[in-house]
Design a protein around this motif. Structure first.
Motif, PDB file in Angstrom:
ATOM      1  N   SER A   1     -62.546 -23.746 -43.142  1.00  0.00           N
ATOM      2  CA  SER A   1     -61.654 -22.629 -42.824  1.00  0.00           C
ATOM      3  C   SER A   1     -61.317 -21.927 -44.129  1.00  0.00           C
ATOM      4  N   GLY A   2     -60.339 -21.053 -44.103  1.00  0.00           N
ATOM      5  CA  GLY A   2     -60.022 -20.275 -45.279  1.00  0.00           C
ATOM      6  C   GLY A   2     -59.111 -20.957 -46.286  1.00  0.00           C
ATOM      7  N   PHE A   3     -58.431 -22.046 -45.895  1.00  0.00           N
ATOM      8  CA  PHE A   3     -57.447 -22.679 -46.778  1.00  0.00           C
ATOM      9  C   PHE A   3     -58.084 -23.138 -48.080  1.00  0.00           C
ATOM     10  N   SER A   4     -59.098 -23.995 -47.976  1.00  0.00           N
ATOM     11  CA  SER A   4     -59.736 -24.517 -49.184  1.00  0.00           C
ATOM     12  C   SER A   4     -60.534 -23.442 -49.915  1.00  0.00           C
ATOM     13  N   ALA A   5     -61.026 -22.451 -49.171  1.00  0.00           N
ATOM     14  CA  ALA A   5     -61.750 -21.350 -49.807  1.00  0.00           C
ATOM     15  C   ALA A   5     -60.843 -20.615 -50.786  1.00  0.00           C
ATOM     16  N   GLN A   6     -59.640 -20.302 -50.337  1.00  0.00           N
ATOM     17  CA  GLN A   6     -58.703 -19.587 -51.198  1.00  0.00           C
ATOM     18  C   GLN A   6     -58.237 -20.461 -52.356  1.00  0.00           C
ATOM     19  N   LEU A   7     -58.007 -21.732 -52.084  1.00  0.00           N
ATOM     20  CA  LEU A   7     -57.577 -22.651 -53.135  1.00  0.00           C
ATOM     21  C   LEU A   7     -58.671 -22.816 -54.186  1.00  0.00           C
ATOM     22  N   ALA A   8     -59.922 -22.990 -53.737  1.00  0.00           N
ATOM     23  CA  ALA A   8     -61.038 -23.122 -54.673  1.00  0.00           C
ATOM     24  C   ALA A   8     -61.168 -21.877 -55.537  1.00  0.00           C
ATOM     25  N   GLY A   9     -61.032 -20.705 -54.913  1.00  0.00           N
ATOM     26  CA  GLY A   9     -61.124 -19.464 -55.674  1.00  0.00           C
ATOM     27  C   GLY A   9     -60.022 -19.347 -56.709  1.00  0.00           C
ATOM     28  N   GLY A  10     -58.798 -19.665 -56.321  1.00  0.00           N
ATOM     29  CA  GLY A  10     -57.679 -19.554 -57.241  1.00  0.00           C
ATOM     30  C   GLY A  10     -57.784 -20.485 -58.428  1.00  0.00           C
ATOM     31  N   LEU A  11     -58.429 -21.648 -58.217  1.00  0.00           N
ATOM     32  CA  LEU A  11     -58.585 -22.629 -59.292  1.00  0.00           C
ATOM     33  C   LEU A  11     -59.885 -22.458 -60.060  1.00  0.00           C
ATOM     34  N   GLY A  12     -60.739 -21.543 -59.603  1.00  0.00           N
ATOM     35  CA  GLY A  12     -62.009 -21.335 -60.285  1.00  0.00           C
ATOM     36  C   GLY A  12     -62.963 -22.508 -60.138  1.00  0.00           C
ATOM     37  N   LEU A  13     -62.964 -23.149 -58.944  1.00  0.00           N
ATOM     38  CA  LEU A  13     -63.821 -24.298 -58.678  1.00  0.00           C
ATOM     39  C   LEU A  13     -64.969 -23.907 -57.750  1.00  0.00           C
ATOM     40  N   PRO A  14     -66.075 -24.637 -57.773  1.00  0.00           N
ATOM     41  CA  PRO A  14     -67.146 -24.391 -56.805  1.00  0.00           C
ATOM     42  C   PRO A  14     -66.684 -24.743 -55.401  1.00  0.00           C
ATOM     43  N   PHE A  15     -67.262 -24.055 -54.415  1.00  0.00           N
ATOM     44  CA  PHE A  15     -66.806 -24.194 -53.027  1.00  0.00           C
ATOM     45  C   PHE A  15     -67.994 -24.453 -52.114  1.00  0.00           C
ATOM     46  N   ALA A  16     -67.856 -25.467 -51.251  1.00  0.00           N
ATOM     47  CA  ALA A  16     -68.882 -25.802 -50.259  1.00  0.00           C
ATOM     48  C   ALA A  16     -68.284 -25.651 -48.867  1.00  0.00           C
ATOM     49  N   PHE A  17     -68.945 -24.858 -48.032  1.00  0.00           N
ATOM     50  CA  PHE A  17     -68.438 -24.596 -46.691  1.00  0.00           C
ATOM     51  C   PHE A  17     -69.301 -25.276 -45.636  1.00  0.00           C
ATOM     52  N   ALA A  18     -68.640 -25.839 -44.622  1.00  0.00           N
ATOM     53  CA  ALA A  18     -69.318 -26.591 -43.563  1.00  0.00           C
ATOM     54  C   ALA A  18     -69.830 -25.654 -42.470  1.00  0.00           C
ATOM     55  N   HIS A  19     -70.825 -24.851 -42.805  1.00  0.00           N
ATOM     56  CA  HIS A  19     -71.404 -23.926 -41.829  1.00  0.00           C
ATOM     57  C   HIS A  19     -71.993 -24.683 -40.644  1.00  0.00           C
ATOM     58  N   HIS A  20     -72.467 -25.905 -40.862  1.00  0.00           N
ATOM     59  CA  HIS A  20     -73.158 -26.653 -39.813  1.00  0.00           C
ATOM     60  C   HIS A  20     -72.237 -27.076 -38.675  1.00  0.00           C
ATOM     61  N   PHE A  21     -70.922 -27.019 -38.866  1.00  0.00           N
ATOM     62  CA  PHE A  21     -70.058 -27.267 -37.702  1.00  0.00           C
ATOM     63  C   PHE A  21     -68.900 -26.278 -37.583  1.00  0.00           C
ATOM     64  N   SER A  22     -68.898 -25.241 -38.405  1.00  0.00           N
ATOM     65  CA  SER A  22     -67.859 -24.222 -38.271  1.00  0.00           C
ATOM     66  C   SER A  22     -68.430 -22.861 -38.629  1.00  0.00           C
ATOM     67  N   ALA A  23     -69.561 -22.528 -38.001  1.00  0.00           N
ATOM     68  CA  ALA A  23     -70.305 -21.329 -38.390  1.00  0.00           C
ATOM     69  C   ALA A  23     -69.509 -20.041 -38.194  1.00  0.00           C
ATOM     70  N   GLN A  24     -68.597 -20.020 -37.216  1.00  0.00           N
ATOM     71  CA  GLN A  24     -67.845 -18.796 -36.959  1.00  0.00           C
ATOM     72  C   GLN A  24     -66.917 -18.442 -38.117  1.00  0.00           C
ATOM     73  N   ASN A  25     -66.599 -19.417 -38.958  1.00  0.00           N
ATOM     74  CA  ASN A  25     -65.692 -19.172 -40.083  1.00  0.00           C
ATOM     75  C   ASN A  25     -66.410 -18.982 -41.411  1.00  0.00           C
ATOM     76  N   THR A  26     -67.741 -19.061 -41.418  1.00  0.00           N
ATOM     77  CA  THR A  26     -68.477 -19.061 -42.677  1.00  0.00           C
ATOM     78  C   THR A  26     -68.247 -17.788 -43.485  1.00  0.00           C
ATOM     79  N   LEU A  27     -68.546 -16.644 -42.905  1.00  0.00           N
ATOM     80  CA  LEU A  27     -68.458 -15.393 -43.661  1.00  0.00           C
ATOM     81  C   LEU A  27     -67.022 -15.072 -44.096  1.00  0.00           C
TER      82      LEU A  27
END
Length: 350
Positions: free
Chosen positions: A190-216
């Motif tokens: 979802s977007g929670f860890s995406a925003q946190l990863a961005g704010g901390l400047g860390l690499p981000f891995a998204f679980a498209h394989h079970f949450s494809a509707q939230n990927t983009l």
């Protein structure tokens, strides 16, 4: 963290691949197999994908699921690292709310000391299990919440870096082994860890394989919120994708159908060992069941090798990610190995 970590984050594409290709494995247990069988298959997979040119291989923490034998990523990674030479290995991920940050820092500090420069520490905020099991893991009867995840993550990174503020209660505590620090990735669906990863400047891995509707939306949020750090000067994202290659479309569908049925059972609160192909063919699907299966299959990439390559390239272009992590939750070791071999050969990686 040091700038050296960024070199360990970014991989190099092999052959004709446009981005690095990596592997996520869950040590899938079939109805005819044991956990020992599944872990032996995962070990052989690690050896083989190393030879095939895949960049990294991750295992994931799950609990109370008979069909997944990777409940303890740190233990599995120690074994895999001892049976490989150059393959990057990591967690996809450790579910941080289940653990004291100091324990995770010690475990992955030990792995990094044993296998310098080969370990990734991917962390997530989900429990990776049901609420009752999560309570048993966390030793609390109170309400479960992931709201303190940013604080836990901050503690974990501070333990790894030995960098607590002088007035912090843990300032005098040292995580041992220390020194070389594994790259920390944030995982999300979802977007929670995406925003946190961005704010901390860390690499981000998204679980498209079970949450494809939230990927983009999640990837867009990650890039919009990204702040350069000592780890990365620009965003680095990866997605997990279910990918299976076989000689024909029909065979590939036959291979992935049991994975879809296993996901259906999980969503219905009935996790179990992965069914056989015959069981998946003969299962009495309701109309709602079939709708779920069709939706799940639409987000997977499967078919002959060239079709899988084409599907992966379309997904990469649509998402703009820097790396693809392929997963194939197939309990049959030979079938799984051949799928990764076919994909590697389609990209001329070997």
């Amino acid at each position: 963290m040091s700038a050296q970590v960024s070199e360990q984050v970014r991989g190099a594409a092999r052959g004709e691949a446009s981005v690095p290709l990596s592997v996520l494995d869950l040590a899938t247990v079939g109805v005819e197999d044991s956990a020992s069988d599944a872990l032996a298959a995962t070990t052989e997979l690690a050896r083989r994908v190393e030879d095939l040119g895949y960049h990294r291989m991750w295992v994931a923490e799950h609990h109370g699921m008979p069909g997944i034998a990777s409940s303890s990523p740190a233990v599995v990674l120690a074994h895999l690292a001892a049976h490989t030479r150059t393959l990057r290995l990591g967690s996809g991920g450790v579910m941080l709310p289940n653990h004291a940050p100091l324990v995770v820092a010690e475990q992955f500090g030990t792995l990094q000391a044993l296998h310098p420069g080969r370990i990734d520490l991917g962390v997530g905020r989900a429990p990776g299990t049901d609420q009752a099991t999560a309570r048993a893991l966390r030793r609390t009867e109170g309400p479960l919440s992931a709201e303190d995840f940013p604080q836990q993550l901050g503690e974990l990174i501070a333990f790894l870096d030995d960098d607590f503020p002088l007035d912090h209660p843990y300032a005098e505590i040292q995580s041992v082994p220390s020194g070389s620090v594994p790259p920390v990735w944030l995982l999300g669906s979802s977007g929670f860890s995406a925003q946190l990863a961005g704010g901390l400047g860390l690499p981000f891995a998204f679980a498209h394989h079970f949450s494809a509707q939230n990927t983009l939306p999640a990837l867009e949020l990650y890039r919009e919120s990204f702040q350069p750090s000592e780890v990365l000067d620009e965003p680095y994202s990866m997605i997990g994708v279910q990918a299976v290659a076989a000689d024909t479309d029909e065979e590939a569908l036959d291979i992935v159908r049991p994975i879809a049925l296993s996901m259906l059972k999980l969503r219905q609160g009935m996790p179990g060992k992965q069914p056989t192909r015959q069981q998946a063919r003969e299962y009495p699907y309701t109309e709602l069941d079939q709708a779920f299966i069709d939706h799940w299959l639409a987000d997977a990439v499967y078919g002959p090798p060239d079709a899988v390559r084409a599907g992966l390239e379309v997904l990469r272009e649509r998402t703009g990610v820097d790396e693809l992590m392929l997963t194939a939750n197939v309990p049959d070791a030979a079938t799984k190995l051949r799928s990764f071999e076919l994909i590697a050969k389609s990209y001329r990686m070997v």
